[in-house]
Design an enzyme around this catalytic site. Structure first.
Site, PDB file in Angstrom:
ATOM      1  N   SER A 245       0.832  -1.192   0.000  1.00 30.93           N
ATOM      2  CA  SER A 245       0.000   0.000   0.000  1.00 30.93           C
ATOM      3  C   SER A 245       0.880   1.261   0.000  1.00 30.93           C
ATOM      4  O   SER A 245       1.676   1.443  -0.910  1.00 30.93           O
ATOM      5  CB  SER A 245      -0.972  -0.051   1.178  1.00 30.93           C
ATOM      6  OG  SER A 245      -2.043   0.823   0.987  1.00 30.93           O
ATOM      7  N   ASP A 463      -8.732  -4.503  -6.050  1.00 37.54           N
ATOM      8  CA  ASP A 463      -8.273  -3.742  -4.884  1.00 37.54           C
ATOM      9  C   ASP A 463      -9.075  -2.451  -4.748  1.00 37.54           C
ATOM     10  O   ASP A 463      -9.107  -1.633  -5.664  1.00 37.54           O
ATOM     11  CB  ASP A 463      -6.788  -3.414  -5.035  1.00 37.54           C
ATOM     12  CG  ASP A 463      -6.144  -2.995  -3.725  1.00 37.54           C
ATOM     13  OD1 ASP A 463      -6.733  -2.145  -3.027  1.00 37.54           O
ATOM     14  OD2 ASP A 463      -5.061  -3.490  -3.409  1.00 37.54           O
ATOM     15  N   HIS A 493      -7.661  -5.814  -0.552  1.00 31.37           N
ATOM     16  CA  HIS A 493      -6.519  -4.902  -0.585  1.00 31.37           C
ATOM     17  C   HIS A 493      -5.230  -5.706  -0.493  1.00 31.37           C
ATOM     18  O   HIS A 493      -4.906  -6.275   0.547  1.00 31.37           O
ATOM     19  CB  HIS A 493      -6.624  -3.920   0.585  1.00 31.37           C
ATOM     20  CG  HIS A 493      -5.605  -2.826   0.570  1.00 31.37           C
ATOM     21  ND1 HIS A 493      -5.220  -2.172  -0.571  1.00 31.37           N
ATOM     22  CD2 HIS A 493      -4.870  -2.277   1.577  1.00 31.37           C
ATOM     23  CE1 HIS A 493      -4.323  -1.262  -0.275  1.00 31.37           C
ATOM     24  NE2 HIS A 493      -4.082  -1.314   1.026  1.00 31.37           N
TER      25      HIS A 493
END
Length: 524
Positions: A245, A463, A493
């Site tokens: 991320s 995602d 995610h």
């Protein structure tokens, strides 16, 4: 509150931890193959205690590059008990201002678990946020890294402003709770808009008062420089790195600043490096709406009808929040966060069903509980500090500061992208760094890395927080022969550890054996 946290992510950490602990439980799946090419790369020294590397960036004082980490048993960190005895913690001294490396310093918290097999070197993780504590999270996630742990010392750290590294602490629990009750994050009237902006301004002022000279130094570029010093002190000639991320933005920034110091680098759940504040918000609106559509399809419902029903619920809550007890209520803003939380993992979709059914029946408690988990609020009303660190780091980075008038003018476009998440994210572009007391570092991160070895960029088509398109852009902007994209057709995610053996095996082969997959390899 913001949907920007990934690992957060929009990386609360508690919700993300629970989701990842679920998905690490199984690794079934398969995928399409592709020819692999070797990247032998030098092996790191074997299992002796690390000594500082000779490949430190030039011009740094020996007091920094020659320091030795004093590893000791780890203590408890905020919200987490002390990890097991296999983990050791230390503090790394880094400059507050990298433009003045002999000036003031801060102490950065680091954690390490020694390799369980033949040691290749150190693999450093960043789990996202920004604002996620690697010292807290690495021991929780390590069970899913068995193959990597045999070959590597697993290492993580609290970035500057986070956890044990000069933690940002801008508001106490009472102030956070008060803002949660009184500030409408999708203002509909001039009075609500004034309160929204006043709260944003007050938050920035309190951060400046609490954080002082460190506030403008909380940039991703400075954390990347901290990361290179950590590499040096760990005794590694190259940085082997796994970023998730926001950790992909940090990894890309590191590769740009130190391309010759990059070893084997994986970027999973990729932040789009070409997106500014507004485009990032649009991308997240699309990503969360896609996830919501997939959720409704999994129930056999028409996504448009399901979305309209969810939007109608939010409208009702905006007019009349649902009382939940103990002086709390489910507001429109908290309901949006409650909707977001379970979309991070397909395994959490049943929780969303129960929460939506309850809210429609007049019980807001389940949806509020999801929002609390995301916002890192415990049953006693104590809030974690990740969201505050995230905001301070983001605003130190981003010099794009849309006005309220600009946000208002874009609301029609945001609502068209997502009637549920669009208004929240559209207003967030103006409120997030409104009247911030420090100038941002840049508009978008620079990640071009000519001269770096192949970097594996992993994109997940489903995602919600870091939409799939960002992975292709990251691979392209890293440069020809550098960015190598791996595509997973999945939900949630991130990709690694999410149930695809194809993804896990490809990543493991790259990090452990240096096998670089063919660009564009797909896992289904």
């Amino acid at each position: 509150m913001t949907l920007r946290r990934p690992a957060e992510g929009p990386w609360g950490v508690v919700a993300l931890v629970l989701a990842l602990l679920v998905v690490f439980g199984g690794c079934a799946g398969g995928g399409s193959g592709g020819e692999e090419r070797g990247d032998p790369g030098p092996a790191s020294p074997s299992a002796s205690a690390p000594t500082p590397s000779s490949s430190a960036s030039p011009g740094l004082p020996p007091a920094l590059t020659g320091q030795k980490l004093a590893w000791k048993k780890c203590g408890a960190s905020e919200g987490h008990p002390a990890p097991g005895r296999e983990w050791r913690c230390a503090k790394l001294t880094v400059p507050v201002d990298w433009a003045e490396p002999t000036g003031d310093t801060l102490r950065m918290a680091v954690i390490r678990g020694a390799a369980t097999g033949e040691r290749r070197g150190s693999l450093v993780f960043n789990f996202g946020g920004p604002g996620g504590s690697g010292v807290s999270l690495l021991p929780l996630f390590a069970a899913g890294y068995g193959t990597l742990h045999r070959a590597y010392d697993l290492v993580s750290f609290d970035p500057r402003g986070v956890g044990g590294s000069a933690r940002v602490d801008c508001r106490d629990d009472a102030a956070v709770a008060r803002a949660e009750r009184t500030v409408d994050l999708t203002p509909d009237t001039p009075a609500e808009e004034r309160a929204f902006l006043a709260d944003a301004r007050a938050f920035g002022k309190s951060c400046a008062k609490a954080t002082g000279a460190l506030l403008p130094q909380l940039t991703t570029a400075n954390t990347a420089r901290d990361l290179d010093l950590l590499r040096t002190v760990l005794g590694e000639a190259k940085l082997d790195y796994f970023g998730v991320s926001y950790g992909t933005e940090l990894g890309g920034t590191y590769a740009h600043l130190f391309p010759r110091h990059v070893g084997r680098m994986v970027l999973d759940a990729v932040v789009d490096p070409a997106a500014d504040t507004v485009e990032h918000a649009k991308g997240q609106a699309r990503g969360f709406q896609r996830a919501l559509d997939a959720y409704f399809r999994s129930l056999g419902e028409d996504p448009k009808a399901g979305t309209a029903k969810a939007a109608a619920l939010l409208k009702k809550l905006d007019a009349r929040p649902l009382p939940v007890g103990k002086g709390r209520e489910l507001t429109e803003s908290l309901a949006v966060v409650g909707l977001v939380s379970p979309l991070y993992s397909e395994a959490s979709w049943p929780q969303l069903t129960r929460a939506l059914d309850a809210a429609e029946a007049g019980d807001g408690a389940p949806l509020l509980a999801l929002a609390d988990s995301y916002n890192d609020r415990d049953p006693d009303g104590h809030y974690g500090k990740q969201a505050q660190a995230q905001r301070a780091i983001s605003c130190a980075d981003d010099r794009t500061r849309p006005t309220a008038a600009e946000a208002r003018a874009r609301l029609t476009e945001f609502r068209a992208i997502s009637p549920v998440f669009g208004p929240y994210l559209g207003w967030d572009t103006a409120g997030w760094c409104h009247d911030w007391p420090a100038k941002g570092d840049r508009t978008t991160p620079e990640v071009s890395a000519p001269g770096a070895p192949p970097i594996l960029v992993v994109g997940n088509t489903g995602d919600p927080a870091t939409p799939f398109e960002g992975a292709a852009r990251m691979a392209r902007e890293l440069g020809e022969g550098v960015g190598v994209e791996l595509v997973w057709h999945g939900e949630g995610h991130g990709a690694y550890g999410s149930g695809s053996r194809c993804v896990d095996d490809t990543v493991d082969a790259y990090l452990v054996r240096g096998k670089v997959p063919a660009p564009g390899k797909e896992c289904r």
